[in-house]
Design a protein around this motif. Structure first.
Motif, mmCIF file in Angstrom:
data_model
loop_
_atom_site.group_PDB
_atom_site.id
_atom_site.type_symbol
_atom_site.label_atom_id
_atom_site.label_comp_id
_atom_site.label_asym_id
_atom_site.label_seq_id
_atom_site.Cartn_x
_atom_site.Cartn_y
_atom_site.Cartn_z
ATOM 1 N N GLY A 1 0.812 -1.199 0.000
ATOM 2 C CA GLY A 1 0.000 0.000 0.000
ATOM 3 C C GLY A 1 0.852 1.258 0.000
ATOM 4 N N VAL A 2 0.229 2.347 -0.468
ATOM 5 C CA VAL A 2 0.858 3.666 -0.439
ATOM 6 C C VAL A 2 -0.192 4.638 0.084
ATOM 7 C CG1 VAL A 2 1.919 5.510 -1.810
ATOM 8 C CG2 VAL A 2 2.352 3.103 -2.399
ATOM 9 N N GLY A 3 0.221 5.502 1.002
ATOM 10 C CA GLY A 3 -0.707 6.475 1.567
ATOM 11 C C GLY A 3 -0.480 7.870 1.008
ATOM 12 N N CYS A 4 -0.471 8.857 1.908
ATOM 13 C CA CYS A 4 -0.481 10.260 1.475
ATOM 14 C C CYS A 4 0.883 10.811 1.095
ATOM 15 C CB CYS A 4 -1.054 11.126 2.589
ATOM 16 S SG CYS A 4 -2.716 10.656 3.035
ATOM 17 N N MET A 5 1.962 10.102 1.414
ATOM 18 C CA MET A 5 3.286 10.661 1.073
ATOM 19 C C MET A 5 4.147 9.610 0.399
ATOM 20 S SD MET A 5 4.869 10.995 4.895
ATOM 21 C CE MET A 5 4.666 9.625 6.033
ATOM 22 N N VAL A 6 5.030 10.079 -0.495
ATOM 23 C CA VAL A 6 5.889 9.163 -1.256
ATOM 24 C C VAL A 6 7.379 9.463 -1.072
ATOM 25 C CG1 VAL A 6 4.191 8.503 -3.010
ATOM 26 C CG2 VAL A 6 5.541 10.603 -3.321
ATOM 27 N N GLU B 1 8.340 11.237 9.269
ATOM 28 C CA GLU B 1 8.420 11.860 7.939
ATOM 29 C C GLU B 1 7.181 12.673 7.627
ATOM 30 O OE1 GLU B 1 7.698 8.615 8.317
ATOM 31 O OE2 GLU B 1 9.670 7.646 8.338
ATOM 32 N N ASN B 2 6.060 12.323 8.263
ATOM 33 C CA ASN B 2 4.829 13.083 8.002
ATOM 34 C C ASN B 2 4.975 14.521 8.474
ATOM 35 O OD1 ASN B 2 4.855 11.600 10.505
ATOM 36 N ND2 ASN B 2 2.772 12.258 10.901
ATOM 37 N N TYR B 3 5.926 14.766 9.389
ATOM 38 C CA TYR B 3 6.167 16.132 9.845
ATOM 39 C C TYR B 3 7.510 16.658 9.327
ATOM 40 C CZ TYR B 3 2.181 15.050 12.807
ATOM 41 O OH TYR B 3 0.929 14.690 13.249
ATOM 42 N N THR C 1 1.621 12.305 -2.206
ATOM 43 C CA THR C 1 1.363 11.335 -3.277
ATOM 44 C C THR C 1 0.803 11.995 -4.530
ATOM 45 O OG1 THR C 1 1.059 9.691 -1.572
ATOM 46 C CG2 THR C 1 0.124 9.162 -3.726
ATOM 47 N N TYR C 2 0.117 13.125 -4.324
ATOM 48 C CA TYR C 2 -0.359 13.882 -5.491
ATOM 49 C C TYR C 2 -0.261 15.377 -5.236
ATOM 50 C CZ TYR C 2 -4.908 13.898 -2.936
ATOM 51 O OH TYR C 2 -5.909 14.022 -2.001
ATOM 52 N N VAL D 1 1.830 2.800 -10.183
ATOM 53 C CA VAL D 1 2.576 3.908 -9.590
ATOM 54 C C VAL D 1 3.976 3.395 -9.245
ATOM 55 C CG1 VAL D 1 1.732 3.481 -7.209
ATOM 56 C CG2 VAL D 1 2.482 5.785 -7.872
ATOM 57 N N VAL D 2 4.963 4.285 -9.345
ATOM 58 C CA VAL D 2 6.343 3.956 -8.989
ATOM 59 C C VAL D 2 6.679 4.745 -7.722
ATOM 60 C CG1 VAL D 2 8.768 4.037 -9.703
ATOM 61 C CG2 VAL D 2 6.976 3.576 -11.396
ATOM 62 N N VAL D 3 7.078 4.027 -6.663
ATOM 63 C CA VAL D 3 7.322 4.676 -5.369
ATOM 64 C C VAL D 3 8.616 4.133 -4.770
ATOM 65 C CG1 VAL D 3 6.382 5.100 -3.045
ATOM 66 C CG2 VAL D 3 4.824 4.900 -4.986
ATOM 67 N N VAL D 4 9.398 5.002 -4.151
ATOM 68 C CA VAL D 4 10.621 4.569 -3.481
ATOM 69 C C VAL D 4 10.238 3.606 -2.340
ATOM 70 C CG1 VAL D 4 10.680 6.576 -1.927
ATOM 71 C CG2 VAL D 4 12.808 5.454 -2.600
#
Ligand code: NAP
Ligand code: ZN
Length: 347
Positions: free
Chosen positions: A86-91, A105-107, A115-116, A134-137
């Protein structure tokens, strides 16, 4: 580059429609994910409609992403082809500020890469999960426990972590009285999670129309905020109030429901500032706080917690072409309780 199908907003006022977007080549630390499901968060609507400020169009949103790994870069160690992820709000994030080094990392003090609608490392604007791939680190990719079906996992990646994090931080648990304001996507998961943590949970919804659902999700009490008696009856009651409402509310009225040292934490993100009287804070030494999603480590912890406690969102699966109608229904609070796009309908 990989050209993939997606659904994008062409402007703040036009409906979303089908398009194609480019995904970057899989780098050494990247994971390519075939997206199976994408949840529809109210933040997607705020973003495409410009509630939070101007964005660049066309824009693909969606930050509740669940799928399968189909390719990994040469240096990837955390994920393998075939994994459910899964991927959430940040990449991504800066990885060197005080908060990133503390594992939050969220802060990120430099601002994490969302993510967008965020500027990516390569200068392009990130495009979200209403798309086939999607390509995500790898560090920003979560493992989905076997016990959680992918369509149920998707909403946990934003709605789940956004409510789990403040509930955990402010110690929702046995002996604590927690109120959840708004029974929507975030709110219904807040009720399930707070109940599983052992807190006594009250739902504060505008009407009693969803009362049976709220009680089934684990609420001990359910009150209508359209009834002025609610605020008189529940004055000085709660240790913690989690406000998930997407619009403005009368903060002072809700703050007055906090007992000594109680906290009202706002996760709802209305377009306009919310006023409050400091005198309401003086009484009972109350706190007003905010909370933004959660860290990657905490998101993994939340997924494992939901698997252990059999917590899943109530979802309505939709085809991609139904997205505009779904947005209208979210805006009318006619959602029970999260729309999830079946990405097979985009293929
Ligand atoms: P949602 O499904 O639309 O739920 C919002 C709920 O708020 C509704 O179900 C409704 O509950 C209540 N509500 C809506 N309009 C209202 C109004 N005018 N007055 C009073 N109550 C109203 O939205 P969501 O996806 O859960 O997202 C909720 C908010 O959280 C959004 O603003 C979103 O952008 C934000 N968010 C923040 C974060 C973060 O990191 N802080 C993360 C994700 C989302 P009742 O029908 O029960 O009254
Ligand atoms: Zn969201």
């Amino acid at each position: 580059m990989l050209t993939v199908n997606a659904y994008a907003a062409p402007s703040a006022t036009e409906p979303l429609g089908p398009t194609t977007i480019e995904r970057r080549d899989v780098g050494p630390k990247d994971v390519l994910i075939e997206i199976r499901y994408a949840g529809v968060c109210h933040s997607d609507i705020h973003t495409v409609r410009g509630d939070w400020g101007q964005i660049t169009y066309p824009q693909v949103v969606g930050h509740e992403i669940a799928g399968i790994v189909t390719e990994v870069g040469s240096e990837v160690t955390r994920h393998a082809v075939g994994d459910r992820v899964g991927v959430g709000c940040m990449v991504n994030s800066c990885r060197e500020c005080e908060n990133c080094l503390a594992g939050m990392e969220n802060y990120c003090l430099a601002g994490n890469t969302q993510t967008y609608a965020s500027v990516d490392r390569d200068g392009t604007i990130t495009q979200g999960g209403y798309s086939t791939h999607v390509v995500v680190v790898e560090d920003f990719v979560l493992k989905i426990p076997d016990a959680i079906p992918l369509d149920k996992a998707a909403p946990l990646l934003c709605a789940g972590i956004t409510t789990y994090s403040p509930l955990a931080h402010w110690n929702a648990g046995p002996g604590k009285k927690v109120a959840v304001v708004g029974l929507g996507g975030l709110g219904h998961l807040a009720v399930k999670i707070a109940h599983a943590m052992g807190a006594e949970v009250t739902v504060l919804s505008r009407t009693l129309s969803k009362k049976d659902d709220g009680l089934r999700f684990g609420a001990d009490d359910y009150r209508a905020t359209s009834d002025p008696d609610t605020f008189a009856d529940l004055a000085n009651t709660f240790d913690l109030i989690v406000n998930t409402v997407s619009a403005g509310i009368d903060l002072d009225a809700y703050l007055s429901l906090l007992r000594l040292d109680g906290t009202l934490v706002n996760v709802g993100a209305p377009a306009e500032p919310l006023p409050l009287s400091v005198f309401t804070l003086f009484g009972n030494r109350r706190s007003f706080a905010g909370s933004g999603i959660g860290s990657i480590a905490e998101t993994q912890k939340m997924l494992d917690f939901c698997a252990e406690h059999s917590i899943a969102p109530e979802t309505e699966l939709i085809a991609a072409e139904a997205i505009n109608e779904a947005y209208e229904r979210v805006l009318k609070s006619d959602v029970r309780y999260r729309f999830v796009i079946d990405i097979a309908t985009l293929a």
